[in-house]
Design a protein around this motif. Structure first.
Motif, PDB file in Angstrom:
ATOM      1  N   THR A   5       0.866  -1.176   0.000  1.00  0.00           N
ATOM      2  CA  THR A   5       0.000   0.000   0.000  1.00  0.00           C
ATOM      3  C   THR A   5       0.901   1.224   0.000  1.00  0.00           C
ATOM      4  O   THR A   5       2.128   1.103   0.110  1.00  0.00           O
ATOM      5  N   GLN A   6       0.319   2.382  -0.066  1.00  0.00           N
ATOM      6  CA  GLN A   6       1.124   3.601  -0.002  1.00  0.00           C
ATOM      7  C   GLN A   6       1.777   3.761   1.377  1.00  0.00           C
ATOM      8  O   GLN A   6       2.721   4.523   1.532  1.00  0.00           O
ATOM      9  N   TYR A   7       1.292   3.012   2.376  1.00  0.00           N
ATOM     10  CA  TYR A   7       1.800   3.144   3.741  1.00  0.00           C
ATOM     11  C   TYR A   7       2.843   2.094   4.118  1.00  0.00           C
ATOM     12  O   TYR A   7       3.593   2.278   5.067  1.00  0.00           O
ATOM     13  N   PRO A  75       5.561   2.021  -1.441  1.00  0.00           N
ATOM     14  CA  PRO A  75       5.159   2.811  -0.277  1.00  0.00           C
ATOM     15  C   PRO A  75       5.927   4.125  -0.221  1.00  0.00           C
ATOM     16  O   PRO A  75       7.107   4.186  -0.575  1.00  0.00           O
ATOM     17  N   ARG A  76       5.231   5.169   0.191  1.00  0.00           N
ATOM     18  CA  ARG A  76       5.901   6.457   0.298  1.00  0.00           C
ATOM     19  C   ARG A  76       6.885   6.422   1.470  1.00  0.00           C
ATOM     20  O   ARG A  76       6.796   5.565   2.346  1.00  0.00           O
ATOM     21  N   ALA A  78       8.800   6.929   4.865  1.00  0.00           N
ATOM     22  CA  ALA A  78       8.284   7.019   6.231  1.00  0.00           C
ATOM     23  C   ALA A  78       8.313   8.464   6.720  1.00  0.00           C
ATOM     24  O   ALA A  78       7.440   8.885   7.466  1.00  0.00           O
ATOM     25  N   ARG A 172       8.981   4.460  10.897  1.00  0.00           N
ATOM     26  CA  ARG A 172       8.515   3.104  10.576  1.00  0.00           C
ATOM     27  C   ARG A 172       9.296   2.425   9.451  1.00  0.00           C
ATOM     28  O   ARG A 172       8.868   1.406   8.936  1.00  0.00           O
ATOM     29  N   ARG A 176       8.192  -1.438   8.719  1.00  0.00           N
ATOM     30  CA  ARG A 176       7.410  -1.704   7.506  1.00  0.00           C
ATOM     31  C   ARG A 176       7.924  -2.928   6.760  1.00  0.00           C
ATOM     32  O   ARG A 176       7.199  -3.526   5.981  1.00  0.00           O
ATOM     33  N   GLY A 183      -2.892   0.339   6.980  1.00  0.00           N
ATOM     34  CA  GLY A 183      -3.039   1.772   6.762  1.00  0.00           C
ATOM     35  C   GLY A 183      -1.925   2.558   7.415  1.00  0.00           C
ATOM     36  O   GLY A 183      -0.905   2.015   7.814  1.00  0.00           O
ATOM     37  N   ASP A 184      -2.156   3.857   7.541  1.00  0.00           N
ATOM     38  CA  ASP A 184      -1.148   4.749   8.106  1.00  0.00           C
ATOM     39  C   ASP A 184      -1.232   4.695   9.625  1.00  0.00           C
ATOM     40  O   ASP A 184      -1.696   5.624  10.280  1.00  0.00           O
ATOM     41  N   ASN A 185      -0.778   3.576  10.183  1.00  0.00           N
ATOM     42  CA  ASN A 185      -0.762   3.473  11.645  1.00  0.00           C
ATOM     43  C   ASN A 185       0.666   3.224  12.099  1.00  0.00           C
ATOM     44  O   ASN A 185       1.563   3.007  11.316  1.00  0.00           O
ATOM     45  N   HIS A 186       0.862   3.251  13.364  1.00  0.00           N
ATOM     46  CA  HIS A 186       2.225   3.137  13.914  1.00  0.00           C
ATOM     47  C   HIS A 186       2.399   1.846  14.689  1.00  0.00           C
ATOM     48  O   HIS A 186       3.127   1.796  15.661  1.00  0.00           O
TER      49      HIS A 186
END
Length: 187
Positions: A5-7, A75-76, A78, A172, A176, A183-186
């Motif tokens: 994903t992007q995240y 993914p973009r 961090a 991250r 990762r 999603g965008d979580n930590h």
């Protein structure tokens, strides 16, 4: 979560990453061990056959990894604010791919210079394309050695950079590549 994903990375990218890393370091260790063996050592032929078989298997996994990489979202970063570090990381990743490709090609050229194919775990044979240049085995062997050391050094720097991101930047980047997230979580 199998796909990127992007995240973050999905389980397939994570698995391929670590499989390649283990194979590269394992082959490097086996290669270092092999260079000290003489023709008369009992493990001389066995270690060489194992090195070639794992090398061909790694080439197949590497091709799969490249295919997966070009068909998946990247993914973009961090931390997108670290522009020069992100560019450097992109260049370093590209260099790791190039070094591995050259290493695999030179291994093939060494092994097939005499016209014989490479037997892979007694399952199938990768055919030889023969000798392209005079002293192919020696020239490819020298390149193979230098590229192997370069790959190991750059892989170690890659690992150190990931640890720096984890312990100093506290982002991250490393996690990762250890655990897929949705999603965008930590987590």
């Amino acid at each position: 979560m199998l796909k990127n994903t992007q995240y973050g990375y999905g389980w397939i990218a994570i698995f391929l990453h670590w499989l390649v890393a283990i194979a590269v370091f394992g082959l490097f260790g086996l290669g270092l061990y092999m260079v000290d063996l003489s023709y008369y050592d009992s493990w001389y032929k066995g270690s060489l056959d194992l090195h070639k078989s794992i090398g061909i298997t790694l080439a197949l996994v590497f091709a799969l990894r490249l295919l997966w990489r070009i068909t998946q979202v990247t993914p973009r970063a961090a931390d997108p604010t670290l522009v020069w570090q992100n560019r450097l990381a992109h260049i370093a990743h590209g260099l790791l791919y190039v070094l591995l490709a050259v290493l695999l090609m030179t291994g093939y050229l060494i092994s097939t210079a005499d016209g014989r194919g490479i037997e892979v775990f007694s399952l199938f044979t990768v055919p030889s394309m023969g000798e392209f240049i005079d002293n192919q085995e020696d020239i490819a062997g020298l390149i193979h050695e230098y590229v192997a050391w370069s790959l190991i050094i750059f892989a170690a720097l890659h690992a150190l950079a990931a640890l720096k991101h984890h312990f100093i930047n506290r982002d991250r980047t490393l996690t990762r590549m250890l655990k897929a997230t949705k999603g965008d979580n930590h987590e």
